[in-house]
Design an enzyme around this catalytic site. Sequence first.
Site, PDB file in Angstrom:
ATOM      1  N   SER A 128       0.733  -1.256  -0.052  1.00 12.90           N
ATOM      2  CA  SER A 128      -0.066  -0.042   0.189  1.00 12.90           C
ATOM      3  C   SER A 128       1.000   1.163  -0.137  1.00 12.90           C
ATOM      4  O   SER A 128       1.911   0.957   0.474  1.00 12.90           O
ATOM      5  CB  SER A 128      -0.931  -0.237   1.132  1.00 12.90           C
ATOM      6  OG  SER A 128      -1.617   1.271   1.523  1.00 12.90           O
ATOM      7  N   TYR A 153      -2.014  -0.542  10.870  1.00 11.86           N
ATOM      8  CA  TYR A 153      -2.377  -1.224   9.478  1.00 11.86           C
ATOM      9  C   TYR A 153      -1.101  -0.988   8.592  1.00 11.86           C
ATOM     10  O   TYR A 153      -0.536  -1.877   7.894  1.00 11.86           O
ATOM     11  CB  TYR A 153      -3.683  -0.659   8.730  1.00 11.86           C
ATOM     12  CG  TYR A 153      -3.471  -0.944   7.246  1.00 11.86           C
ATOM     13  CD1 TYR A 153      -3.150   0.106   6.339  1.00 11.86           C
ATOM     14  CD2 TYR A 153      -4.039  -2.313   6.675  1.00 11.86           C
ATOM     15  CE1 TYR A 153      -3.387  -0.076   4.875  1.00 11.86           C
ATOM     16  CE2 TYR A 153      -3.850  -2.421   5.384  1.00 11.86           C
ATOM     17  CZ  TYR A 153      -3.443  -1.447   4.576  1.00 11.86           C
ATOM     18  OH  TYR A 153      -3.553  -1.488   3.243  1.00 11.86           O
ATOM     19  N   LYS A 157       2.009  -3.559   6.586  1.00 12.38           N
ATOM     20  CA  LYS A 157       2.453  -3.504   5.575  1.00 12.38           C
ATOM     21  C   LYS A 157       4.009  -3.174   5.264  1.00 12.38           C
ATOM     22  O   LYS A 157       4.805  -4.054   4.493  1.00 12.38           O
ATOM     23  CB  LYS A 157       1.571  -2.364   4.556  1.00 12.38           C
ATOM     24  CG  LYS A 157       0.267  -2.787   4.458  1.00 12.38           C
ATOM     25  CD  LYS A 157      -0.087  -4.247   3.589  1.00 12.38           C
ATOM     26  CE  LYS A 157      -1.467  -4.259   3.458  1.00 12.38           C
ATOM     27  NZ  LYS A 157      -1.642  -5.585   2.784  1.00 12.38           N
TER      28      LYS A 157
END
Length: 344
Positions: A128, A153, A157
């Site tokens: 991302s 989050y 990643k």
Amino acid sequence: MKRKKILVTGGAGYIGSHTCVEFINAGYEPIILDNFSNSKEFIPERIQEITGTKPRVIDLDCAAYESLLEAVKAEGNINGIVHFAAFKAVGESTRKPLDYYYNNVASTTSILKLMEALAIDNFVFSSSCTVYGQPDVLPVTEDSPIKAAESPYGRTKQICEDLIQDFYKAKEDLKAVSLRYFNPIGAHPSSLIGELPLGVPNNLVPYITQTAIGLRQNLTIFGDDYDTPDGTCIRDYIHVVDLAKAHVAALSYLEKSNNGLYDIFNLGTGTGNSVLEVVNTFEKIAQMKLNYTIGPRRQGDIVKVFADVSKSKNLLNWETKLSLIDALRDAWNWEKSLKTADIS
Ligand code: WQD
């Protein structure tokens, strides 16, 4: 000719299902690995309606290594793995960090262990643009500095990208890419698959379409006092079908390589649009006035990010073909199809 098998984790999800369609269109046989914790059981049938082929499904959690090894071994030769399965709600990750670290990091570790055990060489990881945080220079390239993540989050990643790179350094023949998505939006033009947010949508476009269809009273635009032309945040919105096609291009890039590799690619359109531009474009497409108000800024929002996509264009021989108008039109048609089919 026998189709090459590709294991698609999270393949019943939003980006995963669109990618399965494009893999089938490109002559591969995707096998969906999904525990349906954040996706619907009817998706494989919808993929069949679009392509004529229904992908086989392994209904397992990616972190359940032993069961996974047994199930995937039974599938025979797997040409590559595309790993989508992860939780991805930024706000939720701050409330449930352990769920995010376990699900996102343990799953990726389990999948890499599986690759080693079964000598699977090709790995495409769903990453991302969140890893960049608020870039100092725009457009952001793959060499732009990685900033401290704004959420668990985003940190998962970053950790997973490091995991893959360490695994690549330890193993000569891994061929892997991390694909850094910008803002995926839209739906398949057939309106048979699309985004199915569970509960209240976090993301802008599903919130717009749910407001337009009457599921939500009003869209709140989170701040219009940013340092941008119209005061609202700027993002790089990429049609999910373009994004799905990039995964086929990425796998082909890996298959063509004779040596091990690890590389990173930005997947965006290369242009930025503001929240108000998206809203105004939607109103033109839907030929309606959207009910929205300006509210306070959302914590953790970055002001402006959009991609430099020259590396993906040059090395993956891929670029976006669909516009913001195409994506919003397809998102709106998908939302209307959900209402007709009474799917929530
Ligand atoms: C976009 C803009 C909001 C909702 C997401 C994911 C991230 C990554 C990229 C996958 C922002 C504004 C939103 C609303 C609003 N995806 N907004 N009202 O935050 O860029 O990141 O996509 O890897 O994981 O979280 O996307 O759609 O939430 O927000 O004004 O009701 O829309 O403030 O400026 P974001 P988003």
